[in-house]
Structure formats: C-alpha cells, structure tokens
Design an enzyme around this catalytic site. Sequence first.
Site, mmCIF file in Angstrom:
data_model
loop_
_atom_site.group_PDB
_atom_site.id
_atom_site.type_symbol
_atom_site.label_atom_id
_atom_site.label_comp_id
_atom_site.label_asym_id
_atom_site.label_seq_id
_atom_site.Cartn_x
_atom_site.Cartn_y
_atom_site.Cartn_z
ATOM 1 N N CYS A 137 0.838 -1.218 0.000
ATOM 2 C CA CYS A 137 0.000 0.000 0.000
ATOM 3 C C CYS A 137 0.866 1.258 0.000
ATOM 4 C CB CYS A 137 -0.910 0.022 1.220
ATOM 5 S SG CYS A 137 -2.026 -1.375 1.320
HETATM 6 C C1 BEZ Z 1 0.535 -4.661 1.868
HETATM 7 O O1 BEZ Z 1 0.165 -3.547 1.567
HETATM 8 O O2 BEZ Z 1 1.720 -4.977 1.778
HETATM 9 C C2 BEZ Z 1 -0.451 -5.707 2.331
HETATM 10 C C3 BEZ Z 1 -1.565 -5.339 3.031
HETATM 11 C C4 BEZ Z 1 -2.437 -6.320 3.477
HETATM 12 C C5 BEZ Z 1 -2.176 -7.662 3.212
HETATM 13 C C6 BEZ Z 1 -1.053 -8.013 2.482
HETATM 14 C C7 BEZ Z 1 -0.183 -7.026 2.032
#
Ligand code: BEZ
Length: 223
Positions: A46
Amino acid sequence: MGNLRLGSTAPDFEAETTHGKIKFHDWAGDSWVVLFSHPDDFTPVCTTELGAASVNQGEFDKRNVKLIGLSANDVNSHNEWIKDINEISGGELKFPIIGDKDRSISTTYDMLDYQDATNVDAKGMPFTVRTVFVIDPAKKIRLTLAYPASTGRNFAEIIRVIDSLQMGDKYRITTPVNWQKGDKVIVHPSVKSGEEAEKLFPGYETVKPYLRFAADPSTRASA
Ligand code: BEZ
C-alpha cells in the site's frame, strides 16, 4: 463487483477524509474520479501504491481526474502514515484518503476482502482489497478493477484507460491492445466504411472490413 457495474451511477456517500468531511458527488464536481481502496495503513505494498499515485498526481490533474483513496482505518492513522509515504516517494500526497473504519463505504462499493484470510484487522474483520473505480463527470462507473492484497496496481495502466475512455467519449473510436496515447486508434464499428469513415478519419486503413485503423484523432478538429 456486486451490483455496481460499468454504467451504474456511483453511489453517493458522506465520509471523513484526510481533507475533512466530504459528500462524494459534491466533492467530485465536474471531474473524473479514481476512487481506490487499499487494505491497510502502514503496510508495504500500500505504501508503494499510494506513493506512486501521489507522484503521478500531475498526470491525473492534466486529465481532469481527482484521486481519492480509502481504507478501513481512521483518518488519524492515515495522516500519520502519509508522512511515511511522502518520505519514501519523495513526493507530497495531495489527494484525500477516506477513513472507512466502519466499512460502510467499502460495503456499498463491495471492496471487502473475502479471499485473503491474512487481510483482516485485529478482530478478524476483513480489510479491503485493491479496488479501483473510474467514475466520469456524470457519476457513471466506467472501469472497475479488483486486485488482491498481495499485488500492487499499475497506475500507468489506470491513466492509459482514462486516456482511452476520454478519447472514446470525444471521437468515434476504440483503442487496440496495448494502445498508448498518440498511437493509431480503431475506427468505431458503428462508423460506416466509405464516405462516413473517410470524412471522420481521412486516410483510414482497412485491415479487415471490421478492423480499420486511423491516426490519433485528437490532432484533427473535424473527427
Ligand atoms: C501490503 O500492503 O503490503 C499488504 C496489506 C495487506 C495484506 C497483504 C499485504
């Protein structure tokens, strides 16, 4: 994507955002909108996505597109996280992020994750997937995407689709595989070959009666 289909009216809502309270349709005004959800604040994928969206802000501005993010965290958390995003991207995130902790907007827009058992909050409630809605100035949904939490999106592709949609709204064209702005376009099937096609797209090429290419019409006033 639930009942929200291409051509549906994007539901209106009120929300707390990092730019204060908004009423979505009023906030959107006459602009195009990219409404996109991400799973959680302070998470790696994210952080890279929000940084890329922020660094591409100028490309969205040029196309009259407003960006708005969303996750099931509160606005205070978003504001803290934006400091990290700016540090890592080297940019300054200027678009609002919705705080949808009660998941009311995520539910309306069918953004919640029913696939990834790791994409949940401390109580086991699902976070959102990586949804994208491209919404036009008439508030119609023109594109939907849903990527899993594990896969970051490609913002250049979102811009490419917006270019195609905006050109298709203005000219009677479609765009072929891997098309980029400036490339040849396809004459829309509703344009009759011969006089009509020649008038709109002088010098158009016929590969098959149903596959006709023309130069980028945005350089021509009469297309
Ligand atoms: C991420 O943004 O890395 C992420 C967020 C939730 C679950 C898996 C990855």
